[in-house]
Design a protein around this motif. Structure first.
Motif, PDB file in Angstrom:
ATOM      1  N   ALA A  84     -10.604  11.965 -14.469  1.00  0.00           N
ATOM      2  CA  ALA A  84      -9.482  11.914 -15.412  1.00  0.00           C
ATOM      3  C   ALA A  84      -9.499  10.616 -16.212  1.00  0.00           C
ATOM      4  N   ARG A  85      -9.804   9.507 -15.556  1.00  0.00           N
ATOM      5  CA  ARG A  85      -9.828   8.217 -16.231  1.00  0.00           C
ATOM      6  C   ARG A  85     -11.017   8.124 -17.185  1.00  0.00           C
ATOM      7  N   GLU A  86     -12.164   8.623 -16.773  1.00  0.00           N
ATOM      8  CA  GLU A  86     -13.338   8.615 -17.644  1.00  0.00           C
ATOM      9  C   GLU A  86     -13.095   9.469 -18.888  1.00  0.00           C
ATOM     10  N   PHE A  87     -12.459  10.636 -18.702  1.00  0.00           N
ATOM     11  CA  PHE A  87     -12.184  11.509 -19.846  1.00  0.00           C
ATOM     12  C   PHE A  87     -11.225  10.812 -20.813  1.00  0.00           C
ATOM     13  N   ALA A  88     -10.189  10.151 -20.269  1.00  0.00           N
ATOM     14  CA  ALA A  88      -9.225   9.457 -21.131  1.00  0.00           C
ATOM     15  C   ALA A  88      -9.901   8.365 -21.948  1.00  0.00           C
TER      16      ALA A  88
ATOM     17  N   ARG B  18     -10.242  19.950 -20.930  1.00  0.00           N
ATOM     18  CA  ARG B  18     -10.636  18.664 -20.356  1.00  0.00           C
ATOM     19  C   ARG B  18     -12.072  18.707 -19.854  1.00  0.00           C
ATOM     20  N   ARG B  19     -12.956  19.355 -20.615  1.00  0.00           N
ATOM     21  CA  ARG B  19     -14.359  19.434 -20.250  1.00  0.00           C
ATOM     22  C   ARG B  19     -15.206  18.682 -21.273  1.00  0.00           C
ATOM     23  N   ALA B  20     -16.275  18.103 -20.771  1.00  0.00           N
ATOM     24  CA  ALA B  20     -17.170  17.332 -21.630  1.00  0.00           C
ATOM     25  C   ALA B  20     -18.569  17.937 -21.586  1.00  0.00           C
ATOM     26  N   ARG B  21     -19.260  17.880 -22.717  1.00  0.00           N
ATOM     27  CA  ARG B  21     -20.644  18.354 -22.798  1.00  0.00           C
ATOM     28  C   ARG B  21     -21.491  17.323 -23.535  1.00  0.00           C
ATOM     29  N   VAL B  22     -22.713  17.182 -23.077  1.00  0.00           N
ATOM     30  CA  VAL B  22     -23.691  16.319 -23.747  1.00  0.00           C
ATOM     31  C   VAL B  22     -24.895  17.184 -24.072  1.00  0.00           C
ATOM     32  N   ASP B  23     -25.165  17.346 -25.366  1.00  0.00           N
ATOM     33  CA  ASP B  23     -26.255  18.215 -25.826  1.00  0.00           C
ATOM     34  C   ASP B  23     -26.168  19.602 -25.198  1.00  0.00           C
ATOM     35  N   GLY B  24     -24.940  20.122 -25.101  1.00  0.00           N
ATOM     36  CA  GLY B  24     -24.712  21.465 -24.603  1.00  0.00           C
ATOM     37  C   GLY B  24     -24.591  21.595 -23.102  1.00  0.00           C
ATOM     38  N   THR B  25     -24.874  20.524 -22.368  1.00  0.00           N
ATOM     39  CA  THR B  25     -24.796  20.563 -20.911  1.00  0.00           C
ATOM     40  C   THR B  25     -23.489  19.934 -20.441  1.00  0.00           C
ATOM     41  N   GLU B  26     -22.752  20.657 -19.606  1.00  0.00           N
ATOM     42  CA  GLU B  26     -21.474  20.139 -19.131  1.00  0.00           C
ATOM     43  C   GLU B  26     -21.684  18.981 -18.167  1.00  0.00           C
ATOM     44  N   VAL B  27     -20.885  17.921 -18.357  1.00  0.00           N
ATOM     45  CA  VAL B  27     -20.918  16.765 -17.457  1.00  0.00           C
ATOM     46  C   VAL B  27     -19.537  16.594 -16.835  1.00  0.00           C
ATOM     47  N   ASP B  28     -19.520  16.107 -15.614  1.00  0.00           N
ATOM     48  CA  ASP B  28     -18.277  15.961 -14.864  1.00  0.00           C
ATOM     49  C   ASP B  28     -17.693  14.580 -15.096  1.00  0.00           C
ATOM     50  N   LEU B  29     -16.511  14.520 -15.730  1.00  0.00           N
ATOM     51  CA  LEU B  29     -15.815  13.259 -15.954  1.00  0.00           C
ATOM     52  C   LEU B  29     -14.529  13.239 -15.144  1.00  0.00           C
TER      53      LEU B  29
ATOM     54  N   VAL C 207     -12.556  -2.186 -17.064  1.00  0.00           N
ATOM     55  CA  VAL C 207     -13.036  -1.580 -18.316  1.00  0.00           C
ATOM     56  C   VAL C 207     -14.557  -1.578 -18.351  1.00  0.00           C
ATOM     57  N   ASP C 208     -15.168  -2.707 -18.017  1.00  0.00           N
ATOM     58  CA  ASP C 208     -16.627  -2.810 -18.041  1.00  0.00           C
ATOM     59  C   ASP C 208     -17.256  -1.831 -17.040  1.00  0.00           C
ATOM     60  N   VAL C 209     -16.620  -1.687 -15.879  1.00  0.00           N
ATOM     61  CA  VAL C 209     -17.120  -0.757 -14.868  1.00  0.00           C
ATOM     62  C   VAL C 209     -17.106   0.669 -15.407  1.00  0.00           C
ATOM     63  N   TYR C 210     -16.006   1.069 -16.048  1.00  0.00           N
ATOM     64  CA  TYR C 210     -15.899   2.442 -16.539  1.00  0.00           C
ATOM     65  C   TYR C 210     -16.767   2.690 -17.769  1.00  0.00           C
ATOM     66  N   VAL C 211     -16.978   1.662 -18.569  1.00  0.00           N
ATOM     67  CA  VAL C 211     -17.932   1.820 -19.668  1.00  0.00           C
ATOM     68  C   VAL C 211     -19.314   2.117 -19.090  1.00  0.00           C
ATOM     69  N   GLY C 212     -19.644   1.435 -17.983  1.00  0.00           N
ATOM     70  CA  GLY C 212     -20.916   1.712 -17.318  1.00  0.00           C
ATOM     71  C   GLY C 212     -21.001   3.143 -16.827  1.00  0.00           C
ATOM     72  N   TYR C 213     -19.899   3.648 -16.251  1.00  0.00           N
ATOM     73  CA  TYR C 213     -19.875   5.046 -15.808  1.00  0.00           C
ATOM     74  C   TYR C 213     -20.129   5.995 -16.978  1.00  0.00           C
ATOM     75  N   LEU C 214     -19.450   5.737 -18.102  1.00  0.00           N
ATOM     76  CA  LEU C 214     -19.593   6.625 -19.257  1.00  0.00           C
ATOM     77  C   LEU C 214     -20.997   6.568 -19.840  1.00  0.00           C
ATOM     78  N   ARG C 215     -21.595   5.387 -19.853  1.00  0.00           N
ATOM     79  CA  ARG C 215     -22.956   5.284 -20.377  1.00  0.00           C
ATOM     80  C   ARG C 215     -23.925   6.121 -19.548  1.00  0.00           C
ATOM     81  N   LYS C 216     -23.716   6.146 -18.241  1.00  0.00           N
ATOM     82  CA  LYS C 216     -24.586   6.933 -17.377  1.00  0.00           C
ATOM     83  C   LYS C 216     -24.410   8.434 -17.634  1.00  0.00           C
ATOM     84  N   LYS C 217     -23.188   8.846 -17.959  1.00  0.00           N
ATOM     85  CA  LYS C 217     -22.915  10.270 -18.107  1.00  0.00           C
ATOM     86  C   LYS C 217     -23.077  10.773 -19.542  1.00  0.00           C
ATOM     87  N   LEU C 218     -22.736   9.918 -20.520  1.00  0.00           N
ATOM     88  CA  LEU C 218     -22.783  10.350 -21.913  1.00  0.00           C
ATOM     89  C   LEU C 218     -24.042   9.877 -22.635  1.00  0.00           C
ATOM     90  N   GLY C 219     -24.721   8.907 -22.041  1.00  0.00           N
ATOM     91  CA  GLY C 219     -25.909   8.350 -22.682  1.00  0.00           C
ATOM     92  C   GLY C 219     -25.769   6.857 -22.867  1.00  0.00           C
TER      93      GLY C 219
END
Length: 224
Positions: A158-162, A145-156, A196-208
Protein backbone atom coordinates in the motif's frame (compact mmCIF):
# COMPACT_ATOMS: atom_id res chain seq x y z
CA UNK A 1 -18.42 18.88 5.63
CA UNK A 2 -16.84 15.42 5.56
CA UNK A 3 -18.51 12.13 6.46
CA UNK A 4 -16.41 10.45 9.12
CA UNK A 5 -16.87 6.85 10.23
CA UNK A 6 -15.76 6.21 13.81
CA UNK A 7 -15.04 2.55 14.55
CA UNK A 8 -14.72 2.26 18.32
CA UNK A 9 -16.23 -0.24 20.76
CA UNK A 10 -15.65 1.91 23.85
CA UNK A 11 -18.78 4.06 24.03
CA UNK A 12 -17.19 6.84 26.06
CA UNK A 13 -14.32 7.33 23.61
CA UNK A 14 -16.60 7.03 20.57
CA UNK A 15 -18.93 9.67 21.99
CA UNK A 16 -16.03 12.00 22.79
CA UNK A 17 -14.53 11.72 19.30
CA UNK A 18 -17.89 12.05 17.55
CA UNK A 19 -18.83 15.13 19.55
CA UNK A 20 -15.52 16.83 18.79
CA UNK A 21 -15.62 16.07 15.07
CA UNK A 22 -19.23 17.26 14.80
CA UNK A 23 -18.18 20.51 16.46
CA UNK A 24 -15.55 20.79 13.74
CA UNK A 25 -18.32 20.66 11.13
CA UNK A 26 -18.22 16.99 10.14
CA UNK A 27 -20.98 14.41 9.90
CA UNK A 28 -20.19 11.36 12.04
CA UNK A 29 -21.33 7.74 12.14
CA UNK A 30 -20.27 5.46 15.00
CA UNK A 31 -20.02 1.66 14.81
CA UNK A 32 -18.58 -0.70 17.38
CA UNK A 33 -17.36 -3.64 15.30
CA UNK A 34 -15.23 -4.37 12.25
CA UNK A 35 -17.89 -5.98 10.09
CA UNK A 36 -20.15 -2.94 10.37
CA UNK A 37 -17.16 -0.75 9.59
CA UNK A 38 -16.51 -2.69 6.38
CA UNK A 39 -20.17 -2.42 5.35
CA UNK A 40 -20.17 1.36 5.72
CA UNK A 41 -16.73 2.01 4.26
CA UNK A 42 -17.11 -0.28 1.24
CA UNK A 43 -20.51 1.23 0.51
CA UNK A 44 -18.81 4.59 0.10
CA UNK A 45 -20.53 6.07 3.13
CA UNK A 46 -17.38 7.68 4.57
CA UNK A 47 -14.79 10.21 3.47
CA UNK A 48 -12.47 9.16 6.31
CA UNK A 49 -12.36 6.37 8.90
CA UNK A 50 -11.13 6.68 12.49
CA UNK A 51 -10.34 3.06 13.33
CA UNK A 52 -9.65 1.27 16.61
CA UNK A 53 -7.58 -1.92 16.41
CA UNK A 54 -9.09 -3.90 19.29
CA UNK A 55 -12.61 -4.71 18.09
CA UNK A 56 -14.98 -7.48 19.23
CA UNK A 57 -15.22 -9.43 15.96
CA UNK A 58 -12.54 -8.84 13.33
CA UNK A 59 -9.79 -6.49 14.50
CA UNK A 60 -8.68 -3.26 12.88
CA UNK A 61 -5.82 -4.93 11.02
CA UNK A 62 -8.29 -7.21 9.26
CA UNK A 63 -10.57 -4.25 8.48
CA UNK A 64 -7.61 -2.46 6.89
CA UNK A 65 -6.58 -5.50 4.89
CA UNK A 66 -10.07 -6.04 3.51
CA UNK A 67 -10.58 -2.37 2.68
CA UNK A 68 -7.35 -2.13 0.70
CA UNK A 69 -7.67 -5.54 -0.95
CA UNK A 70 -11.12 -4.54 -2.22
CA UNK A 71 -9.82 -1.30 -3.68
CA UNK A 72 -11.02 1.19 -1.07
CA UNK A 73 -8.84 4.28 -0.89
CA UNK A 74 -10.71 5.93 1.98
CA UNK A 75 -8.22 7.59 4.38
CA UNK A 76 -7.86 5.66 7.65
CA UNK A 77 -6.58 7.16 10.91
CA UNK A 78 -5.86 4.41 13.43
CA UNK A 79 -6.69 5.39 17.02
CA UNK A 80 -5.69 2.69 19.47
CA UNK A 81 -4.20 1.83 22.84
CA UNK A 82 -1.63 -0.36 21.10
CA UNK A 83 1.50 1.74 20.81
CA UNK A 84 4.28 -0.75 20.09
CA UNK A 85 6.53 -0.18 17.09
CA UNK A 86 5.36 -3.52 15.68
CA UNK A 87 1.70 -2.51 15.81
CA UNK A 88 2.44 0.91 14.35
CA UNK A 89 4.40 -0.53 11.43
CA UNK A 90 1.77 -3.24 10.85
CA UNK A 91 -1.01 -0.65 10.64
CA UNK A 92 0.90 1.71 8.33
CA UNK A 93 2.14 -1.09 6.09
CA UNK A 94 -1.40 -2.47 6.03
CA UNK A 95 -2.67 0.73 4.47
CA UNK A 96 -3.41 3.10 7.36
CA UNK A 97 -2.75 6.74 6.56
CA UNK A 98 -2.01 7.78 10.14
CA UNK A 99 -1.63 6.30 13.63
CA UNK A 100 -2.43 7.90 16.96
CA UNK A 101 -2.03 6.19 20.34
CA UNK A 102 -4.39 6.46 23.29
CA UNK A 103 -4.51 8.47 25.46
CA UNK A 104 -4.55 11.33 22.99
CA UNK A 105 -5.33 15.02 22.75
CA UNK A 106 -8.33 15.77 20.59
CA UNK A 107 -6.57 18.73 18.97
CA UNK A 108 -3.96 16.34 17.55
CA UNK A 109 -6.61 13.97 16.21
CA UNK A 110 -8.43 16.95 14.73
CA UNK A 111 -5.27 18.14 12.98
CA UNK A 112 -4.56 14.69 11.55
CA UNK A 113 -8.12 14.30 10.29
CA UNK A 114 -7.94 17.69 8.58
CA UNK A 115 -4.60 16.83 6.99
CA UNK A 116 -5.78 13.48 5.66
CA UNK A 117 -8.96 14.98 4.25
CA UNK A 118 -6.96 17.68 2.47
CA UNK A 119 -4.56 15.13 1.05
CA UNK A 120 -7.37 12.87 -0.12
CA UNK A 121 -9.02 15.81 -1.87
CA UNK A 122 -5.74 16.81 -3.50
CA UNK A 123 -5.17 13.27 -4.80
CA UNK A 124 -8.75 13.11 -6.06
CA UNK A 125 -8.32 16.42 -7.87
CA UNK A 126 -5.07 15.27 -9.47
CA UNK A 127 -6.48 11.92 -10.56
CA UNK A 128 -9.93 13.10 -11.62
CA UNK A 129 -10.67 11.70 -15.04
CA UNK A 130 -7.68 9.37 -14.92
CA UNK A 131 -8.30 5.83 -13.71
CA UNK A 132 -4.91 4.66 -14.98
CA UNK A 133 -1.55 6.44 -14.81
CA UNK A 134 0.89 5.39 -17.53
CA UNK A 135 4.45 6.39 -18.30
CA UNK A 136 7.61 4.68 -19.46
CA UNK A 137 6.07 1.22 -19.67
CA UNK A 138 4.69 1.51 -16.12
CA UNK A 139 0.95 1.64 -15.44
CA UNK A 140 -0.97 2.09 -12.21
CA UNK A 141 -4.67 1.25 -12.10
CA UNK A 142 -6.06 3.59 -9.44
CA UNK A 143 -9.29 1.64 -9.07
CA UNK A 144 -7.89 -1.85 -8.61
CA UNK A 145 -4.60 -0.66 -7.05
CA UNK A 146 -2.59 -2.85 -9.43
CA UNK A 147 0.70 -2.03 -11.07
CA UNK A 148 2.22 -3.34 -14.30
CA UNK A 149 5.68 -2.96 -15.80
CA UNK A 150 5.85 -3.68 -19.54
CA UNK A 151 2.58 -5.59 -19.23
CA UNK A 152 3.67 -7.76 -16.31
CA UNK A 153 1.89 -7.27 -12.99
CA UNK A 154 4.12 -6.39 -10.03
CA UNK A 155 3.16 -6.59 -6.38
CA UNK A 156 3.31 -3.24 -4.56
CA UNK A 157 2.52 -2.71 -0.89
CA UNK A 158 0.00 0.00 0.00
CA UNK A 159 2.82 2.41 0.85
CA UNK A 160 4.78 1.59 -2.30
CA UNK A 161 1.68 2.12 -4.45
CA UNK A 162 0.99 5.49 -2.77
CA UNK A 163 4.55 6.63 -3.46
CA UNK A 164 4.45 5.38 -7.06
CA UNK A 165 1.13 7.18 -7.60
CA UNK A 166 2.59 10.42 -6.24
CA UNK A 167 5.67 10.15 -8.46
CA UNK A 168 3.65 9.39 -11.58
CA UNK A 169 1.12 12.14 -10.87
CA UNK A 170 4.08 14.55 -10.84
CA UNK A 171 6.18 12.92 -13.56
CA UNK A 172 9.23 15.00 -14.43
CA UNK A 173 8.97 17.09 -11.27
CA UNK A 174 11.44 16.92 -8.41
CA UNK A 175 9.80 15.83 -5.16
CA UNK A 176 11.72 16.50 -1.96
CA UNK A 177 12.02 13.95 0.84
CA UNK A 178 9.88 16.25 2.99
CA UNK A 179 7.11 16.32 0.37
CA UNK A 180 7.18 12.55 0.07
CA UNK A 181 7.11 12.09 3.84
CA UNK A 182 4.18 14.48 4.20
CA UNK A 183 2.09 13.07 1.34
CA UNK A 184 2.78 9.36 1.86
CA UNK A 185 3.46 9.03 5.58
CA UNK A 186 2.22 12.21 7.24
CA UNK A 187 3.88 13.83 10.21
CA UNK A 188 4.36 10.69 12.32
CA UNK A 189 7.87 10.29 10.95
CA UNK A 190 11.01 12.23 11.83
CA UNK A 191 12.00 14.46 8.87
CA UNK A 192 15.50 13.02 9.31
CA UNK A 193 14.28 9.48 8.75
CA UNK A 194 15.66 7.53 5.79
CA UNK A 195 12.32 5.78 5.14
CA UNK A 196 11.86 7.69 1.85
CA UNK A 197 15.23 6.51 0.54
CA UNK A 198 14.43 2.94 1.58
CA UNK A 199 11.11 2.96 -0.29
CA UNK A 200 12.62 4.58 -3.35
CA UNK A 201 14.99 1.61 -3.36
CA UNK A 202 12.03 -0.78 -3.17
CA UNK A 203 10.33 0.94 -6.11
CA UNK A 204 13.49 0.92 -8.21
CA UNK A 205 13.73 -2.84 -7.76
CA UNK A 206 10.10 -3.35 -8.78
CA UNK A 207 9.55 -0.64 -11.40
CA UNK A 208 13.05 -0.45 -12.84
CA UNK A 209 16.30 1.09 -11.66
CA UNK A 210 15.99 3.99 -14.10
CA UNK A 211 12.39 4.87 -13.24
CA UNK A 212 13.31 7.22 -10.38
CA UNK A 213 16.35 9.46 -10.54
CA UNK A 214 18.10 11.14 -7.63
CA UNK A 215 18.45 14.91 -7.84
CA UNK A 216 21.33 15.61 -5.52
CA UNK A 217 20.48 17.93 -2.66
CA UNK A 218 16.84 18.22 -3.77
CA UNK A 219 15.06 14.87 -3.83
CA UNK A 220 13.78 12.43 -6.46
CA UNK A 221 12.14 12.61 -9.87
CA UNK A 222 10.10 10.10 -11.83
CA UNK A 223 11.72 9.79 -15.24
CA UNK A 224 9.37 9.58 -18.22
Amino acid sequence: MARILIVEDEERIASFVAKGLRADGHQTTVVGDGLSALDHALAGDADLVVLDIGLPDIDGFEVLEQLRSQGSRVPVVVLTARDSVTDTVSALEGGADDYLSKPFRFAELQARVRLRLRQAQAVADEARGRDVLEAGGISLDLRTRRARVDGTEVDLSAREFAMAELFMSHAGQVLSREQLLDRVWGFDFDPGSNVVDVYVGYLRKKLGAEAISTVRGMGYRFVL
